[in-house]
Design an enzyme around this catalytic site. Structure first.
Site, PDB file in Angstrom:
ATOM      1  N   LYS A 149      12.541  47.627 -82.992  1.00 40.05           N
ATOM      2  CA  LYS A 149      12.649  48.509 -81.817  1.00 40.05           C
ATOM      3  C   LYS A 149      11.602  48.246 -81.081  1.00 40.05           C
ATOM      4  O   LYS A 149      10.535  47.969 -81.492  1.00 40.05           O
ATOM      5  CB  LYS A 149      12.791  50.046 -82.322  1.00 40.05           C
ATOM      6  CG  LYS A 149      13.417  50.801 -81.118  1.00 40.05           C
ATOM      7  CD  LYS A 149      15.117  50.896 -81.329  1.00 40.05           C
ATOM      8  CE  LYS A 149      15.659  51.764 -80.508  1.00 40.05           C
ATOM      9  NZ  LYS A 149      16.993  51.929 -80.932  1.00 40.05           N
TER      10      LYS A 149
HETATM   11  N1  GLU Z   1      19.531  50.847 -78.971  1.00 33.72           N
HETATM   12  C1  GLU Z   1      20.908  50.936 -79.860  1.00 33.72           C
HETATM   13  C2  GLU Z   1      20.646  51.544 -81.124  1.00 33.72           C
HETATM   14  O1  GLU Z   1      19.752  52.293 -81.200  1.00 33.72           O
HETATM   15  C3  GLU Z   1      21.359  49.504 -79.637  1.00 33.72           C
HETATM   16  C4  GLU Z   1      20.586  48.470 -80.486  1.00 33.72           C
HETATM   17  C5  GLU Z   1      21.138  47.027 -80.060  1.00 33.72           C
HETATM   18  O2  GLU Z   1      22.088  46.818 -79.549  1.00 33.72           O
HETATM   19  O3  GLU Z   1      20.491  46.117 -80.770  1.00 33.72           O
HETATM   20  O4  GLU Z   1      21.411  51.258 -81.707  1.00 33.72           O
END
Ligand code: GLU
Length: 421
Positions: free
Chosen positions: A107
């Site tokens: 993240k």
């Molecule tokens: N931000 C989204 C999540 O928390 C999507 C992450 C992604 O598609 O890599 O799952």
């Protein structure tokens, strides 16, 4: 976010460690998963419209990559800090393992309020942050996507910046360095609504097992961004009624149902739900006290806490956000017989369709919306089935069961590969 002594990372860790205890996880894997593999934090300058230079702080936390390249969104929010991004990266590892997509967890984020920046400032911030990340991201290494405060346009800029830093002959093979892109630059049909769609698929599985007719249900939504609005629209399409909705600008109520699509359009121009004429304004307390069948938190973490959990009268809480329910709130909900459909399962539709987008980019192909939705539905049905089965077999809650399904996959990978050297 770190509030006084509260650590979101600790909360996230407690969740999987509880599952590890039930599963009697072997100690090596337990040791490895305690902390992210890499914690990148970057201070980078951005030229503001008034000519001044401002320093911003950004992060990319790479939690684990035993199952595939690091994967996870990039968040722009004033509360972003190391502790929060670490927690979000951990959830990505378990989310990807649970649904069986070949990714690890990561993240990223920048501590910034994007609504305070001009379009030009945001673009320069995104370009400079991507440039600063450099080869810490890559299409087969670490693949960002949108999260709170970012969107498909942010991803287009990230992709463009990354591609431009490559040798000319190599540029076009790098599109899958990010997912959640606009269709025009390699995005996938159905990615925009994917998290909301996944949430509705999971609710359907839950409803079927509990003999509940979703078309007759009422629901409330907290947060009317990408996840909340798409979930609400899809629920309404099935005949369910959104009785209440809340965001950072206020809370609304209409016992006859709030028109979901109209509200989404209103939010686009008004930056919030406040002032929407098809519903009446209510207090925060009244919002949580609404009689509804399903409560959909789709804002930020920690929104259901010991101060409001006891007021929730829903049968089910479908976690669209990451970490919306605190540990204390979870105990209260359980006590009151409210089922929690856990975040790593319920909001996994986004990363699942990210995987489809990544695959399409690698094979220079374009799937139809039916293909995307069909595959998403099948993957989530299976993930729900596995989770539900463990929950029944071991007599544990769905969250702990979901972590166990994920831990099984992670453990098998470590067992097959061994631990280097
Ligand atoms: N931000 C989204 C999540 O928390 C999507 C992450 C992604 O598609 O890599 O799952």
């Amino acid at each position: 976010m770190t509030i006084k002594n509260f650590s979101l990372y600790k909360q996230a860790s407690k969740q999987w460690l509880r599952a590890a205890d039930f599963y009697q996880l072997e100690s090596d894997v337990r040791t490895i998963l305690q902390q992210p593999k890499n914690e990148i934090s970057i201070n980078f300058p951005v030229r503001m419209d008034d000519g001044s230079l401002k320093l911003f702080k950004g992060y990319r936390i790479q939690h684990n990559n035993i199952l595939g390249p690091y994967k996870g969104g990039i968040r722009y929010h004033p509360m972003v800090d190391l502790d929060e991004v670490k927690a979000l990266s951990l959830w990505m590892t378990f989310k990807c393992a649970l649904v069986g997509v070949p990714f690890g967890g990561a993240k990223g984020g920048v501590t910034v309020d994007p609504s305070m920046l001009s379009g030009g400032e945001l673009m320069r911030l995104t370009r400079r942050f991507t440039h600063a990340l450099g080869s810490n991201i890559g299409p087969e290494y670490d693949i960002p996507a949108p999260d709170a405060g970012t969107n498909d346009r942010t991803m287009a800029i990230m992709m463009d910046t990354f591609m431009n830093a490559q040798a000319a002959y190599n540029r076009n093979s790098q599109r899958h360095v990010v997912t959640g892109k606009p269709l025009a630059v390699g995005g996938s049909l159905g990615r925009d609504k994917a998290t909301g769609q996944g949430l509705v698929y999971i609710l359907m599985e839950w409803a079927e097992r509990n003999k509940i007719d979703l078309s007759q249900c009422t629901f409330s939504v907290q947060g009317y961004g990408n996840v909340g609005s798409h979930a609400a629209i899809l629920m309404e399409n099935m005949g369910a009624k959104m009785i209440a909705v809340q965001d950072h600008t206020g809370s609304l109520y209409n016992e006859n149902g709030i028109p979901t699509l109209q509200l989404k359009q209103y939010v686009l121009t008004n930056r919030g739900i406040a002032g929407f004429k098809e519903a009446q304004s209510i207090s925060n307390e009244e919002f949580f006290e609404c009689e509804i069948d399903a409560f959909i938190p789709a804002a930020l973490e920690g929104q259901i806490h010991e101060g409001n959990a006891g007021k929730i009268k829903a049968k089910v809480v479908a976690e669209g956000a990451n970490g919306p329910t605190t540990e204390e709130a979870e105990a209260i909900l359980k006590n009151n017989g409210v089922t929690i459909l856990p975040d790593i399962l319920t909001n996994s539709g986004g990363v699942v369709v990210s995987y489809f987008e990544w695959t399409q980019n690698k094979t220079s192909s374009q799937w139809t919306l039916d293909e995307v939705d069909g595959m998403l539905g099948r993957l989530l049905k299976e993930a729900f089935y596995q989770t539900h089965k463990i929950s029944k077999e071991m007599d544990i809650d769905l969250r702990t069961a979901a972590y166990i399904v994920a831990l099984k996959r992670l453990t098998s990978a470590y067992q097959e590969r061994g631990i280097f050297p």
